[in-house]
Design a protein around this motif. Structure first.
Motif, short mmCIF file in Angstrom:
data_model
loop_
_atom_site.label_atom_id
_atom_site.label_comp_id
_atom_site.label_asym_id
_atom_site.label_seq_id
_atom_site.Cartn_x
_atom_site.Cartn_y
_atom_site.Cartn_z
N GLU A 455 8.57 5.92 2.94
CA GLU A 455 9.42 6.42 3.83
C GLU A 455 9.64 5.97 4.73
OE1 GLU A 455 14.53 7.54 3.39
OE2 GLU A 455 12.34 9.36 2.48
N PHE A 456 8.71 7.07 5.84
CA PHE A 456 8.69 6.86 7.20
C PHE A 456 8.23 6.43 7.84
CE2 PHE A 456 5.58 11.15 6.49
CZ PHE A 456 4.65 9.89 7.28
N GLU A 457 7.24 5.62 6.99
CA GLU A 457 6.20 4.57 7.90
C GLU A 457 7.07 3.49 8.07
OE1 GLU A 457 1.89 4.59 8.63
OE2 GLU A 457 2.16 4.72 6.99
N LYS A 458 7.83 3.23 6.90
CA LYS A 458 8.63 1.79 7.64
C LYS A 458 9.25 2.10 8.91
CE LYS A 458 10.74 2.02 2.75
NZ LYS A 458 11.05 2.09 2.33
N TYR A 459 9.08 3.21 10.09
CA TYR A 459 10.72 3.10 10.89
C TYR A 459 9.22 3.41 11.52
CZ TYR A 459 14.38 4.13 8.31
OH TYR A 459 15.25 3.79 7.00
N LEU A 460 7.82 3.55 12.41
CA LEU A 460 6.85 3.39 13.08
C LEU A 460 7.54 2.49 14.32
CD1 LEU A 460 3.08 3.39 11.39
CD2 LEU A 460 4.89 5.35 11.90
N HIS A 485 2.56 -0.88 13.77
CA HIS A 485 3.74 -1.16 12.36
C HIS A 485 3.53 -2.04 11.45
CE1 HIS A 485 8.03 -0.97 10.57
NE2 HIS A 485 7.38 -1.21 9.68
N ASP A 486 2.93 -3.03 11.61
CA ASP A 486 2.67 -4.06 10.07
C ASP A 486 2.45 -5.38 11.33
OD1 ASP A 486 5.34 -5.43 11.70
OD2 ASP A 486 6.14 -5.83 9.57
N GLY A 487 1.61 -5.34 12.29
CA GLY A 487 1.60 -7.23 13.19
C GLY A 487 -0.26 -7.37 13.02
N CYS A 488 -0.64 -5.94 12.39
CA CYS A 488 -2.51 -6.65 11.87
C CYS A 488 -2.47 -6.71 10.55
CB CYS A 488 -2.26 -5.45 12.84
SG CYS A 488 -3.14 -5.01 14.27
N VAL A 489 -3.98 -7.43 10.81
CA VAL A 489 -4.04 -8.45 9.41
C VAL A 489 -4.51 -7.24 8.13
CG1 VAL A 489 -5.75 -9.15 8.44
CG2 VAL A 489 -5.33 -10.20 10.26
N TYR A 490 -5.05 -5.93 8.70
CA TYR A 490 -5.53 -4.71 7.70
C TYR A 490 -4.08 -3.92 8.31
CZ TYR A 490 -9.09 -7.47 6.77
OH TYR A 490 -10.32 -8.69 5.33
N ASN A 491 -2.78 -3.52 7.76
CA ASN A 491 -2.51 -2.26 8.13
C ASN A 491 -2.45 -1.16 6.79
OD1 ASN A 491 -0.73 -3.81 9.81
ND2 ASN A 491 -0.04 -4.77 8.34
N ILE A 492 -2.90 -0.25 7.72
CA ILE A 492 -3.76 0.84 6.37
C ILE A 492 -3.23 1.65 7.02
CG2 ILE A 492 -6.09 2.09 5.94
CD1 ILE A 492 -7.11 0.00 6.97
N SER A 493 -3.00 3.26 5.54
CA SER A 493 -2.32 4.26 5.74
C SER A 493 -3.82 4.92 5.02
CB SER A 493 -1.14 4.11 5.45
OG SER A 493 -0.58 3.75 5.39
N SER A 494 -3.93 6.04 6.10
CA SER A 494 -5.05 7.18 5.02
C SER A 494 -4.64 8.60 5.46
CB SER A 494 -6.52 6.96 6.15
OG SER A 494 -7.30 8.64 5.98
N ASN A 577 1.11 0.28 0.26
CA ASN A 577 1.85 1.03 1.74
C ASN A 577 2.80 0.09 1.83
OD1 ASN A 577 1.20 -0.92 4.08
ND2 ASN A 577 0.02 0.46 4.94
N SER A 578 3.79 0.43 2.63
CA SER A 578 5.49 0.63 2.93
C SER A 578 4.91 -0.64 4.15
CB SER A 578 6.50 1.45 3.32
OG SER A 578 6.12 1.90 4.61
N ARG A 579 4.05 -0.81 4.91
CA ARG A 579 3.71 -1.63 5.85
C ARG A 579 2.78 -2.70 6.14
NH1 ARG A 579 0.86 0.51 9.78
NH2 ARG A 579 -1.17 2.05 8.50
N GLY A 580 3.12 -3.53 4.05
CA GLY A 580 2.77 -4.59 4.27
C GLY A 580 1.23 -4.62 4.07
#
Length: 737
Positions: A455-460, A485-494, A577-580
């Protein structure tokens, strides 16, 4: 120019530059006035998209903040130097509060953090620009490339309001950067009065307003000012200064060949450059990395690599953090040079094993090129260069899950109920029952952390548009999406961990003392722990000093460590994740969570007292590894590091007597190679004995330069709390000579 790296008068100026600087009031407004004016400006722009509002705020700071160019330094000074009072802090706080009102998971986030079961929050602290593009294009070229992508979108009639706001934000920001560089240049010229260094600085700044850097000095100035623009004004932490020996080397060679600068002059530039980060003295440090592998398979280590290490060694500073990409092709002479520095007290150096990084990154589909050029960022994380961004969304308190089993899903200290019912402990008749209950509680917290992060990563980008970073990332420009937010090829959450070894030790203690030796029941153990061992010191010492501790090469213990590590990786890795993008597991403990999690965790079955720190990274509990470093590495590498593509770091403590002379150098190098061959990823060292630490604790004035590596940070021992010092002393007492 002087051939002396840093003269004492200059060092005094640079050391004070980020502590109590003095700026000429004629160069701009004080920070309090800027803050007041920014508040009014932002209020006037409140109907505009966030990227535009932030860009206009950035522009205002760039035009009005106080500046300095000094004859005592090769690098400029920004008035917005205070990390706790950066001009745009209020804006991010305001937008963060606005976003929080929309989060349905906010109560759960607060419960996770308040109980210390799991840290969970938005992360804006791990960006890496495309340094190759920064060097190749320079600020004017980056702005020109952004305009080109804007025109392409306009020509294809795909310019959405979101894309319009994105490009407006980048345009305003990079135009403001060029304006500020001109302010610096003009100020330098106004104060030069024939001073060679001031004139050279003005020429450098003028060059950077016109195009890409052309020599070593300009490149280093570019890195420094980009960092300041990105971290201190745009408020997206720049967590790597890049692969400096690789990227700066062509300029270094050309300067020497053309006679632009001598080697002594280049050494001076690097010394002053390194001193900037020592002066900033941020607790998390500012890293850059050495080495890597060329396309032909050779090492990127070169003459400049040795020069940088030389200058860092001379300065005897605690920051920046130095990261070395190590492979079988890394020159032995370079490894020996770094190892020798470590054994002489430079604990800022960490080694990362390229073959192991390759295994980990292949697990999520990275290409050979992306792996070879991967950035090392933050403490020791790794992401595809210019194509990856990794946020840290959670840090699991692995030891806390033992408490949740004991109290059927309820945190006994905060009273928070996390809703996982594994049954009363009377129902847990075997250790297998307890271990399954532990995994169920862990599973519940992982799912809770992901629910919140999704939820909160939708708003970075709503909270903090990454305008400076976005201008360097080509995929961000091509998609008109925020790079962080989501402009990289690999949008990773750790998802990270703390207390991994502590949890294994606690589980093994329960297995041995409750279910095998039946010294006491689970109910009795819970009561002893509730009392924080009061009246049961003999039992506490028995459990504290039990042999079955992680990090000692004991098969029965390592089997559970291996299984638990695999469970974490299997549960987390590649979940969307929520950033693609996707999630990855990490065995990294970010300081100070080993302390914060420990403070809110009660007494535990491993003999630990309530409030004491929990273990860090994949390292053993402080003082628990008593069988030597070989056994420690055997334990650690039983786990598959590829299951933890976030990172997999080990802290090793060595006694000075074991690393002396050529034999000691050979022993440390052999240890490094063994760790790499067994697929370890990151490894870092502290070399000292308990006697030295005790004396430093008693006489801190004698040990002001004593460095200690804590997780991924490098700090001075005398700056640590007494409790944390005591834990290091405890582990040092168990080091084998």
């Amino acid at each position: 120019m002087s051939s002396i790296s840093v003269c004492e008068g200059d060092r005094a100026y640079v050391c004070n530059k980020f502590k109590a600087p003095v700026f000429d009031p004629a160069t701009g407004l004080d920070n309090d006035t800027i803050m007041q004016n920014l508040t009014a400006l932002v209020d006037d722009l409140k109907q505009q998209p966030h990227p535009v509002v932030k860009a206009r705020a950035f522009e205002y700071v760039a035009r009005h903040v106080r500046i300095d160019v000094s004859p005592h330094d090769w690098f400029v000074a920004f008035g917005c130097w205070d990390g706790k009072a950066r001009p745009l802090n209020f804006l991010l706080s305001r937008w963060d509060e606005e976003v929080n009102t929309r989060l349905t998971t906010l109560p759960l986030i607060q419960d996770l953090n308040r109980s210390a079961v799991c840290y969970s929050n938005k992360d804006f602290y791990h960006s890496v620009p495309d340094w190759d593009a920064v060097f190749t294009l320079g600020f004017p070229g980056l702005l020109g490339r952004a305009r080109q992508y804007r025109r392409q979108r306009e020509a294809s009639e795909t310019m959405t309001p979101q894309a319009q706001a994105y490009f407006d934000g980048v345009e305003i920001t990079y135009t403001a950067i060029l304006e500020m560089l001109q302010r610096f240049r003009d100020h330098a010229l106004s104060r030069a009065f024939g001073n060679e260094r001031m004139l050279a600085c003005a020429q450098c700044l003028d060059s950077l307003t016109q195009g890409p850097p052309a020599n070593t000095y300009e490149v280093l100035q570019m890195v420094y000012v980009f960092f300041m623009f990105g971290e201190y004004i745009d408020l997206i932490q720049v967590r790597s200064l890049g692969n400096l020996d690789r990227t700066v080397y062509p300029y270094y060679r050309r300067d020497l060949q053309l006679g632009t600068y001598t080697e002594a002059q280049i050494r001076e530039f690097f010394s002053y450059f390194l001193m900037q980060w020592a002066s900033i003295d941020a607790k998390y440090g500012h890293p850059f990395y050495f080495g890597g592998t060329r396309p032909d398979g050779g090492s990127e280590i070169n003459d400049l690599s040795y020069l940088i290490l030389d200058e860092f060694d001379k300065l005897d500073i605690c920051s920046p953090k130095l990261q070395i990409k190590m492979s079988p092709g890394t020159p032995t002479t370079f490894i020996d040079k770094a190892v020798d520095m470590i054994r002489r007290g430079h604990s800022s150096i960490v080694f990362l094993c390229e073959p192991s990084i390759r295994r980990a990154m292949m697990g999520y589909g990275a290409t050979e090129q992306e792996i070879r050029l991967c950035d090392i960022t933050g403490c020791y994380e790794f992401v595809p260069h210019a194509r990856g961004n990794c946020t840290i969304v959670a840090c699991l308190n692995m030891l806390k899950m033992v408490e949740l089993v004991m109290y059927d899903g309820i945190d006994p200290h905060s009273g928070i109920d996390f809703g996982c019912r594994t049954g009363s402990i009377e129902m847990l008749q075997t250790f297998d029952d307890f271990y399954k209950a532990y995994l169920r509680q862990l599973d519940q917290i992982i799912e809770s952390a992901m629910l919140c992060a999704n939820e909160f990563e939708k708003y970075l980008s709503d909270v903090n548009p990454a305008l400076v970073l976005s201008g360097t990332i080509e995929n961000s420009l091509a998609t008109a999406r925020d790079a962080y937010h989501d402009g990289c090829v690999y949008n990773i959450s750790s998802i990270l961990t703390s207390g991994f070894a502590s949890a294994i030790d606690a589980l093994m203690s329960i297995k041995e003392h409750v279910f095998e030796k039946r010294i006491l029941s689970l109910e009795q153990l819970r009561e002893v722990l509730r009392l924080n061992w009061k009246g049961h010191e003999k039992l506490r010492l028995k459990m504290l000093n039990a042999k079955c501790k992680y990090g000692n090469g004991i098969d029965a213990v390592d089997t559970y460590a291996e299984a638990l590590a695999r469970y974490l990786g299997s549960k987390i890795n590649l979940r969307p994740n929520s950033r693609g993008g996707f999630y990855i597991a990490s065995m990294h403990t970010p300081p100070p969570y080993h302390l914060a999690h420990g403070q809110k965790t009660g007494a535990t079955p491993d003999g630990r007292m309530a409030g004491e720190e929990v273990s860090k990274n994949i390292s053993p509990t402080m003082g628990a590894d008593t069988n030597g470093v070989t056994a420690l590495i055997r334990s650690v590498t039983r786990m598959d590091s590829a299951m933890h593509p976030g990172d997999f770091p080990l802290d090793v403590m060595l006694h000075p007597a074991t690393v002396q002379g050529d034999d000691g150098l050979f022993a440390m190098r052999t240890l490094l190679n063994t760790y790499m061959q067994r697929h370890g990823v990151a490894i870092q060292f502290n070399v000292f004995d308990a006697r030295t630490l005790l004396d430093a604790q008693t006489h801190p004035e004698k040990y002001q330069g004593l460095q200690v590596r804590v997780c991924g940070w490098n700090v001075h021992f005398t700056d640590m709390s007494r409790k944390e010092q005591d834990m290091f002393i405890r582990r040092a007492r168990n080091i084998r000579e």
